[in-house]
Design an enzyme around this catalytic site. Structure first.
Site, PDB file in Angstrom:
ATOM      1  N   HIS A 195       0.952  -6.310   4.878  1.00  0.00           N
ATOM      2  CA  HIS A 195       2.319  -6.222   5.405  1.00  0.00           C
ATOM      3  C   HIS A 195       2.670  -7.421   6.271  1.00  0.00           C
ATOM      4  O   HIS A 195       3.609  -7.361   7.067  1.00  0.00           O
ATOM      5  CB  HIS A 195       2.494  -4.950   6.239  1.00  0.00           C
ATOM      6  CG  HIS A 195       2.108  -3.697   5.535  1.00  0.00           C
ATOM      7  ND1 HIS A 195       2.711  -3.313   4.364  1.00  0.00           N
ATOM      8  CD2 HIS A 195       1.183  -2.749   5.818  1.00  0.00           C
ATOM      9  CE1 HIS A 195       2.168  -2.164   3.963  1.00  0.00           C
ATOM     10  NE2 HIS A 195       1.237  -1.812   4.823  1.00  0.00           N
TER      11      HIS A 195
ATOM     12  N   HIS B 178       3.867   0.440   0.567  1.00  0.00           N
ATOM     13  CA  HIS B 178       2.514   0.341   0.007  1.00  0.00           C
ATOM     14  C   HIS B 178       2.546   0.446  -1.497  1.00  0.00           C
ATOM     15  O   HIS B 178       1.571   0.839  -2.132  1.00  0.00           O
ATOM     16  CB  HIS B 178       1.632   1.476   0.521  1.00  0.00           C
ATOM     17  CG  HIS B 178       1.567   1.556   2.001  1.00  0.00           C
ATOM     18  ND1 HIS B 178       2.451   2.308   2.732  1.00  0.00           N
ATOM     19  CD2 HIS B 178       0.747   0.967   2.882  1.00  0.00           C
ATOM     20  CE1 HIS B 178       2.166   2.180   4.010  1.00  0.00           C
ATOM     21  NE2 HIS B 178       1.140   1.377   4.138  1.00  0.00           N
TER      22      HIS B 178
ATOM     23  N   LYS C 273       2.512   4.241  12.655  1.00  0.00           N
ATOM     24  CA  LYS C 273       3.460   4.563  11.588  1.00  0.00           C
ATOM     25  C   LYS C 273       3.029   5.888  10.965  1.00  0.00           C
ATOM     26  O   LYS C 273       1.841   6.162  10.796  1.00  0.00           O
ATOM     27  CB  LYS C 273       3.486   3.445  10.535  1.00  0.00           C
ATOM     28  CG  LYS C 273       4.031   2.136  11.114  1.00  0.00           C
ATOM     29  CD  LYS C 273       4.386   1.094  10.074  1.00  0.00           C
ATOM     30  CE  LYS C 273       3.214   0.627   9.239  1.00  0.00           C
ATOM     31  NZ  LYS C 273       2.018   0.219  10.013  1.00  0.00           N
TER      32      LYS C 273
END
Ligand SMILES: Nc1ncnc2c1ncn2[C@@H]1O[C@H](COP(=O)(O)OP(=O)(O)O)[C@@H](O)[C@H]1O
Ligand SMILES: Nc1ncnc2c1ncn2[C@@H]1O[C@H](COP(=O)(O)OP(=O)(O)O)[C@@H](O)[C@H]1O
Ligand SMILES: [Mg+2]
Ligand SMILES: [Mg+2]
Ligand SMILES: [Mg+2]
Ligand SMILES: [Mg+2]
Lengths: 216, 333, 333, 216
Positions: free
Chosen positions: B57, B219, B105
């Site tokens: 990320h 993802h 998260k």
């Protein structure tokens, strides 16, 4: 019928077999995860069990409880994701129950499995029917207990447990995920088999295969 | 799979190495664990901020370690939550005596791993609180599920909680403002093409040449549905309709806006999306106070983007405006 | 072609609109021409810096308009030089009485268009000088050709000439330091996949699944040759061998380093490249003073990267360290 | 043989025909540029000639010199790239030479073409053999002059010029580029036809076709 007993050596062998089975199924588990998750379940577990295998020599002189706790800790610190803490907790809790032991009998095995599964449920707050590894484990545990209570011996009981784990895996295809990454898909997760349930089945099946080959 | 790598299994390790070569004045790495912390950690008398997640990320989250934002980032394997031991070491390394806030998260794996680490650190007597970011409106919230995912809006939590901590606020206060951000934050994304996890070597899903995926996660998780490709204006309207109604954002609100590229989408296209978002908001009389356009939380080389909207009040505005100096987020006051 | 656009022919116009929505406090657009200038232009008593080029290289060049860097950027059509009238208007808008320096990348089209604009502005009595950036070592230099191309190293010219101008230097001095940068600057790039110009709708070249293009330009122009894909270490070595020998960079030199992503290559991979470049330079005892890793001059969604190396002396170091505050390049002193 | 003369109206028609030809060949020119440049030559010229066509109504009452200068200025400010200043200069220089005129004779046409071509050479510092638009234009100009000097009339001369422009285009395939973006390719540019030479040929051919249809 002589009661079957698992030794420290058996436990070490089983763990080593599980490592191999996971390595063999690395791509398969990852592909299952690609469909409804993030395509890493096989990669995650393989990384973890490779680390376990590497640390194995350090466990050789330990008791079964310590071995399982160590396996759990290695998994927790190498797998990551959802399955890391879950399988890690599973092995650590199993280790707790048989702390100090060098052999396992039927009762130990049931107690271990029970403790491990509750650990998973506590940690992940999921239950049967949520399309997770629990859907393979819970039917397996129930079947293990009922087969043993009928006095049919460990070999048969674990084989029956593995069968029910497999049915649980198939059942995950028919339901929508309520926990884990697949739950984001909602209804779209239906039709896909849960990767965690599959890996749980593979582990149980590995135990069954090992036990099946033991001299009675 | 065409990637600028040496070995799929060494991607995270080598990336961290290159990251440290790039920013020696900002960061250092903890021994034996994939955790980067501010060069000067722990900062005395400041609440420590720890975040992290799977790799892939970038620049999240290591790029946000620095003055005015995070104190530590824990780097997991690609798209895989970091492990409790990493997070535990991070907490220990950044606790400056005022406690540590974990910014997590909302993924099953992240939450479990961070909470295990929290328990471990608490046993050492460190005060640890957590907030869980769940800004993605794509996924229906429900008590029967894991709840919503955390996506790019998380950067606003880093920024604003970071500014609050930098001011010397107490742990509870930092947590409170982080929760205020989370409560007022909504995001949603879409993808044109998938990404390839290096260790997997192939895309995690496929889309036809004229298909897009709406509500994608970060993802490569499939989104809410697929549809035929359409223009930027229509795509933006579809995402914004869901974002706006959810809080809801209303006539007269002031917002911070982030247009986040997922990897391959050129900056020029993100600006086109920004035009569409601004025109959409103008139509609703919602006022954009500050805009961020760029790659803040990516999905490897996925093509697509997400929109994040944060409703502001005076406190959030002044914290958002505070200066920040990290490798990936620099802002003059 | 999957793009986040409305209409291939409106890409530049809509991108500029979205760009202005994002950075109202930094920039304004000139009427009728695709030129963005600092909000406060012209800056009295400061040499004006004008650059520009085709669009499709975002954040270049409009992202570098602001304190410590450019005064104006002229935006051409995608991969097409801006036109003289645009550049002429830019010069007029930023001349603060001390004259204007044009920073031109060495492409036939750019040079001709900028020089036509220069002639026009000179007729108005504005003092205009130019520098031509030609950092790309992929192309052999020869008096029989156009000479080398200007690529990502151009950002170092913007940064350092910008800092010099901000100090209040005279036009000749700013030009001189820009030329010093150009003389000490070398770059080279490669690509894994091509890009798609929106108006063309298809890739300008194709590469097999196991092929890479070495020495690629930033407009999809083919490079020097193709080869089989190889690891990051080998790719970096191939580019570095050409870069190092060209100046040459020597044992004991201090350099600024830029690892520039061309569009789709994830930041994680750019960091892996950065690791390899650093290890390569360590082996040659060349010392990296400052590193920039990111997307500074892209080629739409091309996958690939370039390496730029700038040999530093004390003057260049202090100008490189000066603070800058632009939409795409922010740096604290 | 009556000497052929071109009127303001003819010039306007020719420009309008060129716009159409460029539009028709937009993709073709772009594809040629993709091989050795940056895939925009057709897009660039089409943008420019579309702008010219849009501005045409404002040129109607002007003399030929003014029309051509205006066309050049529109091209300069809309085409961009290398071909923008080059074709822009070409038309502006042609306009200069025939400033104030409302008809063009043979001599005017030669003088215009000569002035336009020198403009291109000054601006771009290229010469014949560099694999540019000059490789279509210079042979065409030479052929135009020699055919006219043999007294064979404008029609035949322009047709011959177009033929030689075409041969020049084909010749660009055999040489390596020394100017423009294609020069970065070095030897790899051999085998590919130059897009700018091709567009120059298309324009000359358009003039030839128009003149061919004129009543003599
Ligand atoms: N809350 C939970 N309880 C039990 N099992 C879970 C839970 N969440 C996820 N799982 C299991 O974990 C599996 C996914 O593991 P993995 O892919 O390694 O982690 P991640 O989802 O973080 O990428 C799922 O298939 C599911 O069986
Ligand atoms: N220096 C030059 N002199 C003459 N013609 C040139 C020169 N450089 C380039 N050209 C012509 O311009 C053409 C390319 O035009 P175009 O693609 O529109 O511009 P760009 O190369 O800037 O993208 C080439 O095919 C060539 O014929
Ligand atoms: Mg997974
Ligand atoms: Mg994962
Ligand atoms: Mg061009
Ligand atoms: Mg071109």
């Amino acid at each position: 019928m002589i009661k079957l007993i698992l030794t420290t050596n058996d436990v070490l062998n089983i763990i080593s077999n599980i490592s191999e089975v996971i390595e063999t199924n690395r791509q398969y588990l990852t592909d299952l995860d690609a469909a409804i998750g993030d395509a890493d379940h096989g990669i995650n577990l393989d990384r973890g069990f490779k680390a376990v295998k590497e640390k194995m020599p350090q466990f050789l002189d330990k008791d079964i409880g310590a071995i399982l706790k160590n396996v759990g800790m290695v998994l927790v610190s190498t797998v990551g994701g959802a399955s890391g803490p879950l399988y890690g907790t599973f092995f650590m809790r199993m280790g707790n129950v048989v702390s100090g032991k060098n052999t396992l009998d039927e009762n130990d095995i049931v107690a271990m499995f029970e403790a491990g599964l509750s650990g998973i449920k506590e940690r992940g707050k999921a239950q049967a029917g949520d399309k997770t590894m629990i859907d393979a484990m819970e039917p397996a545990l129930n079947e293990l207990k009922s087969t043993l209570s009928e006095g049919r011996g460990l070999k048969e009981a674990i084989e029956a447990a593995a069968n029910d784990a497999y049915n649980g895996v198939l059942m995950t295809k028919d339901i929508a995920a309520k926990k884990g990454r697949a739950s984001y898909l909602g209804e779209r997760s239906i039709g896909h088999q849960d990767p965690g349930a599959t890996s749980a089945y593979l582990m149980i099946k590995t135990v069954a295969d090992y036990v099946d080959k033991l001299q009675q | 799979m065409k990637k600028l790598i040496n070995n799929p299994d060494e991607v995270v390790k080598e990336m961290i190495s290159g990251f440290l070569y790039a920013y020696p004045s900002y960061l250092r790495k903890l021994d034996n664990v994939d955790v980067v912390v501010r060069k000067t950690s722990p900062v005395d008398g400041k609440v420590g901020l720890v975040s992290g997640g799977g790799s892939g990320h970038e620049p999240a989250h290591a790029g946000y370690v620095g003055k005015g934002m995070l104190d530590a980032a824990c780097l997991g394997a690609v798209f895989t939550s970091p492990t409790p031991d990493q997070i535990y070491e991070a907490i220990r390394a950044v606790d400056g005596g005022k406690g540590v806030l974990l910014i997590i998260k909302n993924y099953t794996g992240d939450v479990m791993n961070f909470e295990m680490a929290k328990e471990m650190a608490e046993m050492d007597g460190i005060k640890v609180l957590e907030v869980i970011v769940d800004d993605d409106v794509a996924v229906e919230n429900s008590t029967y599920t894991q709840g919503r995912r955390g996506i790019a809006g998380t950067i606003f939590v880093h920024k604003i909680a970071g500014a609050k901590a930098e001011e010397g606020a107490e742990l509870e206060e930092v947590k409170e403002v982080a929760e205020k951000v989370i409560k007022n934050l909504r995001s949603m994304g879409m993808a044109f093409t998938p990404c390839i996890v290096p260790a997997a070597g192939k895309p995690s899903f496929t889309l036809d040449e004229d298909e897009i995926e709406i509500g994608i996660g970060i993802h490569g998780e499939p989104g809410t549905h697929r549809e035929k490709i359409k223009g930027a204006k229509e795509i933006v309207a579809e995402l914004m309709d869901k974002i706006i109604i959810d809080l809801p954002f209303r006539d007269g609100d002031e917002v911070a806006l982030m247009i986040n590229g997922l990897g391959s989408t050129p900056l020029s296209e993100l600006f086109i999306a920004n035009k569409e978002v601004n025109e959409y908001l103008l139509g609703k009389n919602i006022n954009v106070y500050k805009t961020y356009v760029g790659e803040y939380m990516t999905s490897l080389e996925m093509s697509g983007f997400s929109i994040s909207l944060l409703k502001l009040d005076e406190e959030l505005k002044s914290l958002l405006d505070a200066s920040a100096d990290t490798p990936a987020f620099k802002q003059f006051k």
